[in-house]
Design a protein around this motif. Structure first.
Motif, PDB file in Angstrom:
ATOM      1  N   ASP A  30      50.063  34.577  31.866  1.00 49.08           N
ATOM      2  CA  ASP A  30      49.656  33.775  30.746  1.00 49.08           C
ATOM      3  C   ASP A  30      50.635  33.245  29.673  1.00 49.08           C
ATOM      4  OD1 ASP A  30      46.988  32.817  29.463  1.00 49.08           O
ATOM      5  OD2 ASP A  30      47.526  34.660  27.854  1.00 49.08           O
ATOM      6  N   SER A  33      52.500  30.184  30.732  1.00 49.32           N
ATOM      7  CA  SER A  33      51.703  29.176  31.076  1.00 49.32           C
ATOM      8  C   SER A  33      51.503  28.203  29.679  1.00 49.32           C
ATOM      9  CB  SER A  33      50.333  29.469  31.431  1.00 49.32           C
ATOM     10  OG  SER A  33      50.589  30.261  32.871  1.00 49.32           O
ATOM     11  N   ALA A  44      44.264  28.005  35.423  1.00 50.85           N
ATOM     12  CA  ALA A  44      45.010  28.960  35.838  1.00 50.85           C
ATOM     13  C   ALA A  44      45.949  28.566  36.655  1.00 50.85           C
ATOM     14  CB  ALA A  44      44.336  30.183  36.133  1.00 50.85           C
TER      15      ALA A  44
END
Lengths: 455, 455
Positions: A30, A33, A44
């Motif tokens: 996360d 990203s 995702a």
């Protein structure tokens, strides 16, 4: 899970290569990203890898290329244009572990660094040799040199030292197919073949992954720097003063502008006794043995252009207020800004135009600017909600079109990334966009590297 | 006649477009088929055209592209690497009539010029505004800005003002298919899309034809320049002094070197009282209000590095000897030279190596150098015959390999063209050569623009 669907790319191959330097979910995926833009990843990512060598980057891209997996590339993710956001089902290549300063060569004023070296760390390492690394984006303490190069980062000292591109001598780059290029030279002059170095600088991850760089260092100016702060009744007056200073005999090291609203926001965030009389501030610095004289001459020039008060100080203290602008805006939840630039002769005109746009939309717009470069960061005040952002974006659009009309550019230093992709055709004509796409296709046939962004 | 063979391209179409601004033979075609290199065209060109506008360049390239005709591009043909030599059966596009200075914008320190404007003419036009055009190749009085840009020309002032690329803000370029690109911006900072401007600078006619440019101007330094001349017992001593000067506090405007043999050749050509004691000479210039002080400090630095005699003068007179180097060498029929560069810290080493190569081959080698940039022009003495040239080329090859071994480049400012094409793989690896070819193919699918040269 992506990894278990029949058509999913075989991440086990990556796992074999990267072991525990690969993640396929959780907080770490996360973290890598996202970036510092106001945009979010569209979905995702499949995995993130943390290579420690050029060969590992090559292996990761070779894998992505074979399996047609989109790749986002990042240093520390400080970009504000969404260029490093992960792709849904994509691979994140994080260069943060490639953080070695391999060489500082004081005689030739060069350094060789891996892409993940933090900008300010190189600067400090160079300082031991009486040298500095000139590019100093506001993020210098947290951003990587690879990211600075990939975005051709700006900063406060561009007026005196140029942009990041001007400090890059040679690059090592991994192309989409995993092949490794070495561009440029260690010499000051080099006209052998195409200037691939400059082509990769600012290419925002679209053409290749920069894994290491040979960068130029500069001597630290002798003497004590002098900083000045001049207050002007209107931002237009300040703009005219900037044009005069830039066309004067002495080039400042730094020449920044804060409009009255920015001054107010900064003083609210951290009171430091900035003038509260509704003035715009010019803050500049001179270095070198003539700094005192130059600061005095420039103070006089400011007075001739209507400055109400001019303060001169030794060192950097007056610059502190300028460095607080970003955190102060963030603290107020003011996130919708832009990065236009105009020729320095158009500064008064662009400030006048921005005031008109603010009136038309009934919005407050604050402006901080790398004024000596004509590079403005106007922020539109709006609620920190999707609706608020959308309303502010409309105003930003008008400011951007104004800058273009004045012979300017839609981005001076932040880049296009995802956030400004739709604005590209405002500035670049069809033939130029096409040429860019052809070059992209030439080097990344499967369009895996940062697709749909930057160019 | 080419034009009458059945498969010959229809020059009548060109004739319709260019009328009497087209030639298909005679002295004029011969003139524009050559350049200042020691190479000759491989055969007769089909035609030459003399466009007066970007649209005419576009029409000419469109024609060549349709018919698969090779194109050579030229300004005034002062290049020394054979990049502008005509192709057998090819089209010559001469930009010498596109010679308008369209705008000088003193506030933004920009000029807009057509490609065929003579470098020194722009410099003189800028002088009226207290500005100068910094790039000053030795050919400044006769070479065009388009050619300077296409070759990323160097010159005497690169140590202080950078190379031509550093003075180019934006370009208009016609691609092989006739499409017209506009790259770059008028602003100091611009990160919108790929840096096509830098890509075309130095691309030696391989990617597109530069038809006009927006270039940066610089203020003329105030005060009286000071020039110094220091004589050193050996060229290695002089090299070490250069390294020290470049790493000193003050950057010279110019820093040139003549070895003892060059001094002798120049003094023979036009006696001016240069030292005849077998010394190498460093000749440098400082500008600005601190010029006198800086010249004095540098003279002292030279003495500390073994200088026998140092002379300081006002103005430019001491530079005159350096400017005579090219005509003096030409007058002796000495034509086989090269253009290597090394990092400035390697100057003593490269001079030592060149002396060793001279001994090994039993040849006299003279060297003039833009020493502050580490850019050397060694000339190998040999008969001015094909056999003599060939023998000298072997020696040049050894010098070139020496420069590469010292971390240098095979060309600092003259470019690759035809003359150095075979040496390209000495410096660029397979992957880099391939990437260049892919970019070339992306923009010039039929390979008509300056094919087989430069990249």
């Amino acid at each position: 899970m992506h990894a278990t669907t029949p058509t999913a790319p075989p991440t086990n191959e990556l796992q074999d290569l990267f072991g525990d330097r690969m993640v396929t979910g959780g907080a770490e995926l996360d973290r890598v990203s996202r970036d510092e833009s106001r945009a979010m990843p569209e979905g995702a990512a499949l995995a993130a890898v943390f290579p420690e060598s050029t060969e590992e980057v090559s292996a990761a891209l070779g894998w992505a290329n074979r399996h047609g997996v989109k790749v986002s590339v990042r240093g520390t993710g400080t970009g504000v244009s969404g260029g490093a956001l992960a792709y849904a089902g994509g691979l994140v290549v994080s260069l943060e572990r490639m953080n070695r300063i391999m060489l500082i060569d004081p005689v030739n004023r060069l350094a060789e660094v891996q892409a993940g070296v933090i900008n300010a760390e190189l600067d400090r390492a160079a300082e031991d040799h009486g040298l500095s690394f000139a590019p100093d984006p506001a993020s210098a303490e947290i951003s990587t040199i690879g990211g600075n190069i990939a975005t051709n980062a700006g900063g406060l000292r561009c007026i005196s030292h140029g942009v990041t591109r001007d400090s890059v001598a040679a690059l090592e780059v991994v192309l989409a197919d995993g092949s490794i290029l070495r561009t440029g030279a260690r010499t000051r002059k080099n006209v052998v073949g195409l200037d691939l170095t400059s082509l990769f600088v600012g290419s925002e991850g679209t053409l290749g992954v920069i894994t290491s760089a040979t960068v130029r260092l500069k001597p630290i100016a002798p003497g004590i720097p002098r900083t000045f702060r001049a207050s002007f009744p209107t931002v237009e007056d300040a703009g005219r003063a900037v044009t005069a200073i830039v066309n004067g005999a002495q080039t400042p090291e730094v020449l920044e502008l804060l409009d009255a609203r920015s001054v107010q926001i900064i003083e609210t965030y951290k009171p430091s006794g900035l003038p509260a009389d509704g003035c715009a501030l010019l803050i500049g610095q001179f270095t070198g043995l003539q700094a005192e004289q130059a600061a005095g001459d420039t103070a006089q020039l400011c007075r001739e252009h209507g400055a109400r008060e001019v303060v001169i100080a030794e060192g950097e203290s007056l610059l502190e207020a300028r460095r607080l602008a970003n955190p102060a805006l963030n603290a107020q939840g003011l996130r919708v800004s832009c990065d236009v630039a105009v020729p320095v002769g158009e500064l008064a005109a662009v400030f006048r135009g921005i005031e008109r746009i603010a009136e038309q939309h009934g919005r407050t717009i604050s402006v901080v600017a790398h004024a000596g470069d004509g590079n403005l960061h106007p922020t539109v005040e709006a609620e920190d909600t999707p609706q608020g952002h959308a309303a502010a974006e409309v105003v930003i659009g008008d400011i951007t079109r104004l800058a273009l009309k004045l012979g300017g550019t839609i981005s001076g230093e932040h880049g296009i990334g995802l956030v400004k992709q739709a604005e590209l055709p405002w500035q670049l004509d069809e033939a130029t966009l096409h040429a860019q796409q052809m070059i992209k296709y030439a080097l990344d046939r499967k369009n895996i590297l940062t697709p749909g962004r930057g160019i």
